[in-house]
Design a protein around this motif. Structure first.
Motif, PDB file in Angstrom:
ATOM      1  N   ARG A 125       6.222 -14.443  -0.128  1.00 52.00           N
ATOM      2  CA  ARG A 125       7.110 -13.461  -0.942  1.00 52.00           C
ATOM      3  C   ARG A 125       8.358 -13.726  -0.569  1.00 52.00           C
ATOM      4  N   PRO A 126       9.021 -14.736  -0.634  1.00 56.38           N
ATOM      5  CA  PRO A 126      10.450 -14.902  -0.235  1.00 56.38           C
ATOM      6  C   PRO A 126      11.411 -14.185  -1.020  1.00 56.38           C
ATOM      7  N   ILE A 127      11.244 -13.490  -2.192  1.00 47.68           N
ATOM      8  CA  ILE A 127      11.961 -12.578  -2.894  1.00 47.68           C
ATOM      9  C   ILE A 127      11.246 -11.440  -3.172  1.00 47.68           C
ATOM     10  N   TYR A 128      11.661 -10.359  -2.405  1.00 46.98           N
ATOM     11  CA  TYR A 128      10.758  -9.071  -2.462  1.00 46.98           C
ATOM     12  C   TYR A 128      11.630  -8.120  -2.819  1.00 46.98           C
ATOM     13  N   ALA A 129      11.221  -7.743  -4.169  1.00 42.32           N
ATOM     14  CA  ALA A 129      11.811  -6.598  -4.732  1.00 42.32           C
ATOM     15  C   ALA A 129      11.500  -5.072  -4.489  1.00 42.32           C
ATOM     16  N   MET A 130      12.273  -4.506  -4.161  1.00 39.93           N
ATOM     17  CA  MET A 130      11.932  -2.904  -4.073  1.00 39.93           C
ATOM     18  C   MET A 130      12.910  -2.068  -4.822  1.00 39.93           C
ATOM     19  N   GLU A 131      12.671  -0.569  -4.769  1.00 42.83           N
ATOM     20  CA  GLU A 131      13.633   0.063  -5.571  1.00 42.83           C
ATOM     21  C   GLU A 131      15.053   0.141  -5.378  1.00 42.83           C
ATOM     22  N   GLU A 132      15.460  -0.122  -3.879  1.00 44.73           N
ATOM     23  CA  GLU A 132      16.685   0.137  -3.499  1.00 44.73           C
ATOM     24  C   GLU A 132      17.509  -1.362  -3.475  1.00 44.73           C
ATOM     25  N   ALA A 139       0.894  -1.197   0.079  1.00 42.42           N
ATOM     26  CA  ALA A 139      -0.115   0.037  -0.023  1.00 42.42           C
ATOM     27  C   ALA A 139       0.778   1.450   0.081  1.00 42.42           C
ATOM     28  N   ALA A 140       2.222   1.053   0.191  1.00 46.46           N
ATOM     29  CA  ALA A 140       3.048   2.195   0.450  1.00 46.46           C
ATOM     30  C   ALA A 140       3.474   2.727  -1.165  1.00 46.46           C
ATOM     31  N   ALA A 141       3.835   3.832  -1.103  1.00 48.86           N
ATOM     32  CA  ALA A 141       4.580   4.443  -2.421  1.00 48.86           C
ATOM     33  C   ALA A 141       5.958   3.534  -2.525  1.00 48.86           C
ATOM     34  N   PRO A 142       6.260   3.282  -3.787  1.00 51.92           N
ATOM     35  CA  PRO A 142       7.537   2.482  -3.940  1.00 51.92           C
ATOM     36  C   PRO A 142       8.560   3.130  -3.463  1.00 51.92           C
ATOM     37  N   ALA A 143       8.754   4.261  -3.375  1.00 51.81           N
ATOM     38  CA  ALA A 143       9.883   5.036  -2.878  1.00 51.81           C
ATOM     39  C   ALA A 143      10.101   5.101  -1.433  1.00 51.81           C
ATOM     40  N   ASP A 144       8.839   4.488  -0.441  1.00 48.80           N
ATOM     41  CA  ASP A 144       8.889   4.161   0.888  1.00 48.80           C
ATOM     42  C   ASP A 144       9.012   3.081   1.373  1.00 48.80           C
TER      43      ASP A 144
END
Length: 415
Positions: free
Chosen positions: A39-46, A10-15
């Motif tokens: 979701r054992p592999i969890y991708a985020m921007e950083e 629910a959060a913005a991708p940058a957060d």
């Protein structure tokens, strides 16, 4: 009540990474369990998180696919900032050969006596961090590793800033509130210059002594004899770099590990009593499992970071399989992996009799802790000697003072 993943999605991708990092440090076990299951592999921007045992093992044992690129700006040409190079293998082999693994019983006696002396001299009230969890490994560096004519406060300072910059000041740490990344870099650079001056002088003094026939037997002297032999490509510059590595690796990681183990043991009165009874009545080796199991629950390093060099599938063969793309920073969340029921039976149970071969206290793969055998007796022996004191009052626990590692911990006990 929303789940962790629902909050993240629910959060913005940058957060998301800032929120996820908070969960990793503040609510780790339930957060890990949800990721491993859903979701054992969890991708985020950083960063991308990998939370299952099989994936963490794969990441850490494949240095050509998942490299230590992020160490290089911090550690330069030091071999631990390299993957599968000739220099890495040669210098690691040399450093393993000159450490005192055969003298572990004597090292344990040294740690026992030094910890006792520190507690005796404090007379019932002590800052555990300065005088014990940092003070004891610094004394080992001075007396056992051969860092003669050294100031313990400076040794602590040099180890601290190098560890802070290498492990807690990466690009993805920019989300940490109040983190002065440039300030940490400047302090590491200052510490590096001062450490190099000291070690350079130490090496010059010890070189002269060795050439005059000194039989002093410590890691610094052994490295110099090997360098002078011309039997292997290992010059004086290499000696200086690797002597510095002994200091950097010995002090701050030991302090953090001891504090984390004590924090977990003191969080449960029944567990603390059980551990104290063993510390008081059993053999030293009978106590070790309490520390290593406490560090499974509360590790100094909850993850190890790598950079992906080629597109790679993780959680392969499962419905949650994901491809990690080249250039991605991956965190192998080894704290989660140590609670994966596929590798650790009854993982929620505190079991000091476990086989700790598959834990990640000392890392895994090519970059496993160089001094793991020495640390393997130093960590539990420091904790054991502390718990052998009577009328212990651990106060409010360790004070991090805004740092990633404990800075103070005031303890009182019967003098």
């Amino acid at each position: 009540m929303t789940t962790y993943l629902q909050q993240l999605d629910a959060a913005a991708p940058a957060d998301r990474w800032k929120i996820a990092r908070g969960f990793l440090f503040d609510e780790p076990l339930p957060f890990h369990a949800e990721l491993r299951d859903k979701r054992p592999i969890y991708a985020m921007e950083e960063v991308t998180l990998a939370t299952r045992f099989a994936d963490c093992n794969l990441i850490l044992r494949r240095p050509l696919t998942f490299g230590v690129d992020l160490y290089k700006p911090k550690q330069g040409s030091y071999f631990m900032a390299q993957d599968d190079t000739a220099q890495h293998w040669r210098e690691k082999s040399i450093m393993k050969s000159i450490l005192d693994v055969e003298d572990l019983p004597k090292i344990r006696d040294f740690v026992r006596n030094t910890t006792d002396q520190a507690l005796d001299s404090a007379r019932g009230s002590v800052d555990l961090v300065r005088h014990v969890t940092r003070g004891v490994p610094v004394k080992l560096v001075q007396d056992w590793f051969g860092f003669t004519r050294s100031n313990p406060e400076k040794l602590i300072d040099w180890s601290y800033w190098n560890q802070q910059d290498a492990f807690w000041n990466q690009p993805f740490d920019s989300v940490v509130d109040g983190l002065d990344q440039e300030g940490i870099i400047k302090n590491r650079e200052r510490a590096g210059v001062m450490m190099a001056i000291y070690i350079g002088r130490l090496v010059l003094r010890r070189s002269a002594a060795v050439k005059l026939g000194s039989r002093r037997d410590d890691p610094v002297s052994r490295l110099l004899r090997l360098s002078f032999s011309d039997g292997v490509d290992f010059n004086l510059r290499d000696v200086v770099f690797n002597v510095g590595g002994l200091l950097i690796g010995a002090v701050e990681t030991t302090s953090h590990g001891v504090c984390n183990a004590l924090s977990h043991l003191t969080s449960d009165p029944a567990l603390l009593k059980e551990a104290r009874d063993v510390a008081l009545g059993g053999r030293p080796e009978d106590f070790d499992g309490y520390v290593f199991e406490a560090l499974r629950f509360n590790p100094a390093f909850p993850y190890f970071f790598r950079v992906c060099h080629r597109d790679t599938e993780l959680s392969g063969g499962t419905p949650q399989a994901e491809t990690v793309r080249k250039g991605t920073t991956v965190l192998a969340v080894t704290h989660s992996a140590m609670f994966d029921p596929t590798a650790f039976p009854d993982p929620e149970k505190f079991d000091p009799a476990r086989d700790f071969s598959d834990t990640y206290t000392f890392g895994h793969g090519m970059h496993t802790c160089l001094g793991r055998h020495i640390a393997g007796v130093m960590l539990p022996e420091i904790v054991r000697q502390i718990l052998r004191r009577s009328d212990l009052d651990f106060g409010s626990g360790p004070d991090f003072k805004g740092s990633a590692v404990p800075q103070e911990w005031h303890l009182t006990y019967a003098a």
